[in-house]
Design a protein around this motif. Structure first.
Motif, short mmCIF file in Angstrom:
data_model
loop_
_atom_site.label_atom_id
_atom_site.label_comp_id
_atom_site.label_asym_id
_atom_site.label_seq_id
_atom_site.Cartn_x
_atom_site.Cartn_y
_atom_site.Cartn_z
N LEU A 282 -13.13 -11.11 -5.36
CA LEU A 282 -13.56 -11.69 -4.09
C LEU A 282 -14.01 -10.59 -3.14
O LEU A 282 -13.19 -9.92 -2.52
CB LEU A 282 -12.42 -12.52 -3.47
CG LEU A 282 -11.88 -13.66 -4.34
CD1 LEU A 282 -10.76 -14.39 -3.60
CD2 LEU A 282 -12.99 -14.63 -4.71
N ASP A 283 -15.34 -10.38 -3.05
CA ASP A 283 -15.84 -9.42 -2.07
C ASP A 283 -15.78 -10.07 -0.68
O ASP A 283 -15.42 -11.24 -0.54
CB ASP A 283 -17.26 -8.95 -2.41
CG ASP A 283 -18.27 -10.09 -2.47
OD1 ASP A 283 -18.17 -11.00 -1.62
OD2 ASP A 283 -19.14 -10.07 -3.35
N ILE A 284 -16.13 -9.32 0.34
CA ILE A 284 -15.97 -9.81 1.71
C ILE A 284 -16.82 -11.05 1.97
O ILE A 284 -16.44 -11.92 2.77
CB ILE A 284 -16.30 -8.69 2.73
CG1 ILE A 284 -15.87 -9.12 4.13
CG2 ILE A 284 -17.77 -8.31 2.67
CD1 ILE A 284 -15.90 -8.01 5.16
N CYS A 285 -17.95 -11.18 1.28
CA CYS A 285 -18.80 -12.36 1.47
C CYS A 285 -18.18 -13.63 0.88
O CYS A 285 -18.60 -14.73 1.21
CB CYS A 285 -20.18 -12.13 0.87
SG CYS A 285 -21.30 -11.16 1.91
N GLU A 286 -17.19 -13.48 0.00
CA GLU A 286 -16.52 -14.64 -0.57
C GLU A 286 -15.37 -15.14 0.31
O GLU A 286 -14.81 -16.19 0.05
CB GLU A 286 -15.99 -14.32 -1.97
CG GLU A 286 -17.07 -14.27 -3.04
CD GLU A 286 -17.85 -15.57 -3.13
OE1 GLU A 286 -17.24 -16.65 -3.06
OE2 GLU A 286 -19.09 -15.51 -3.28
#
Length: 518
Positions: A282-286
């Motif tokens: 989960l990157d920050i955009c997720e």
């Protein structure tokens, strides 16, 4: 020697009594106790009592026979035994009961109806079911463990909701690796609007896999077929659920860890271990709604959040401080003359406040949206075969991101007056820019080459023409004065033809010139 043999036999009998496997089926006259297990017909799964690592608590669980330490389902996850005297029975009404030594009921199943001869069976799929003895039709099961998953999803297990019975099946993490009680995290299909797969911590949404677009969930950035498992999404008037099936590569599972991380693995018979094939990163955009409403996230942008065209930050001050949670608002009020801006490669917004219709086409979808000012965007419901169905959003567009890979087209409502400004501000597509530059260079080079060729040719022709002229001039005969005088009879007036601006003209006797020349 005989005495030793008797002792050995007794030890073997004791071992058999304390740890024996029963057939896959039990009836009301039978039970499962500590040290006993139910074994599925093919031997792939076992059901029995176990103690988690470093724990004295006892539970009734189900595990993969090749990996006994991998517990896939737990019956009494919230109410463990503190001793080793648990018993599992099935009643004549078809209810599974788990009780302690003091006959206290620790856990029981349920059923909406009864049968004359109920039995409990552990299927080769890993599903513990209660059914009528002579009826193996899954549609007639009185109860099944697949409807009540814990932290693991197996092939054939449904993740979703039955709209008739309101039964919801979801994954919930263990509290810790040693405590199978329900943890903080859950993975479920949100049935509001168009159903979507979400990851939650308590009641708070952490991330979305998105809605199903006919091929995959929209948060997935690749359309490459999954070689580990086959996915299917079913949605009708009675139920909506996601399910994945087994393939020839091996037995897969989907697990939600105590830390809230979904991960998929497959059993490797060669290494006798679970091999991880996908762990959710989960990157920050997720992170759910990281950019607020009416904005989208793009991981390789700086800043990562941008307002949709025609929108502006709700709080410019917060936006500049990288606090995007307030999102964006329209600059121009809605009207029936609005248009739609197409965003490609998008993870579609949160669909919990959406409307959908499987039979409505995209053009009709656009007209429906345009007539309602609360409609903010629309898209195809299914992307297969060029697209079909209609998905419409009302209110703010939340948790949208743009991908550099695969994605879906999203049509966002925008005022006509904004279009001209957008076209001016829109950066030139790099591919188009490269084509334009290359075409211009080729054109200039072409003109330059044509010019050089033309100049060279003209120079060559001019040179040859002058050379021919000189050659022709050089080929004219030359006569001395005495020869001419002899041929004109010393410029006699009888030989005079006339007189002009350049002087008198005389007739020449050519034969005399030739004779004189010779």
């Amino acid at each position: 020697m005989g005495r030793f043999f008797v002792i050995l036999v007794c030890c073997l009998l004791l071992s058999t009594l304390t740890n024996s496997s029963k057939p896959a089926i039990i009836n009301p006259s039978q039970s499962v106790r500590d040290g006993e297990t139910l074994l599925s017909d093919g031997g792939s799964f076992q059901l029995g009592f176990f103690n988690p690592a470093n724990s004295t608590n006892q539970y009734l669980g189900l595990w993969f026979t090749k990996s006994p330490q991998t517990v896939l389902w737990v019956a009494n996850r919230e109410t463990p035994f503190t001793d080793r005297f648990g018993v599992l029975n099935i009643t004549r009404e078809g209810i599974l009961i788990l009780y302690s030594r003091s006959s206290n009921i620790v856990w029981l199943s349920n059923s909406s109806r009864t049968e004359e001869n109920p039995v409990a069976e552990l299927l080769e799929s890993g599903n513990l079911v209660v059914r009528e003895e002579n009826d193996k039709n899954p549609a007639n099961f009185l109860w099944q463990s697949f409807d009540y998953p814990c932290d693991t999803m197996l092939p054939g297990m449904r993740l979703g909701i039955n709209f008739v019975t309101r039964l919801e099946s979801s994954l919930s993490s263990w509290k810790t690796s040693e405590d199978p009680a329900r943890g903080e995290f859950s993975l479920l299909l949100d049935p509001n609007g168009y159903p979507q797969l979400v990851l939650k911590k308590g009641n708070k949404t952490l991330a979305r896999a998105g809605s199903w677009n006919g091929i995959r969930f929209t948060a997935q950035t690749t359309s490459t077929p999954d070689s580990i498992s086959t996915s299917e999404f079913v949605l009708n008037e009675k139920e909506g659920y996601f399910v994945f099936g087994i393939t020839s590569l091996g037995f897969p599972r989907l697990t939600l860890t105590p830390e809230g991380i979904p991960q998929r693995s497959i059993w490797n018979d060669r290494t006798h271990q679970w091999q991880f094939v996908e762990i959710a990163q989960l990157d920050i955009c997720e992170h759910y709604s990281i950019c607020g409403a009416n904005a989208y996230c793009q991981i390789n942008n700086s800043p990562i959040c941008s307002c949709l065209d025609g929108f502006m930050p709700k709080s410019l001050r917060d936006w500049k401080l990288s606090n995007w949670s307030g999102g964006c608002v329209r600059r121009t009020p809605c009207s029936d003359k609005d248009r739609f801006e197409n965003y490609s490669r998008m993870k579609l917004p949160d669909t919990s406040s959406s409307w959908y219709n499987k039979s409505t086409g995209l053009e009709e979808c656009k007209e429906i949206c345009l007539k309602n000012c609360s409609c903010t965007a629309y898209a195809n419901l299914d992307v297969r075969g060029g697209g079909s169905g209609c998905l419409i959003w009302f209110g703010g567009l939340i948790d949208t991101r743009r991908s550099n890979g695969d994605g879906q087209d999203l049509y966002v409502r925008i005022a006509v007056s904004e279009l001209e400004n957008i076209e001016k501000k829109r950066p030139v597509d790099k591919k188009k820019q490269a084509v334009i530059i290359a075409s211009s260079v080729i054109l200039v080079l072409g003109l330059l080459i044509v010019g050089v060729i033309s100049y060279t040719r003209k120079t060559y022709l001019r040179k040859n023409y002058n050379s021919e002229e000189r050659t022709q001039d050089m080929e004219l005969p030359w006569y001395d004065f005495s020869t001419i005088g002899h041929a004109t009879n010393n410029f006699s007036s009888s030989n005079k033809l006339g007189e002009g601006g350049f002087g008198p003209v005389y007739k020449v006797n050519r034969s005399l010139i030739l004779v004189q020349t010779i």
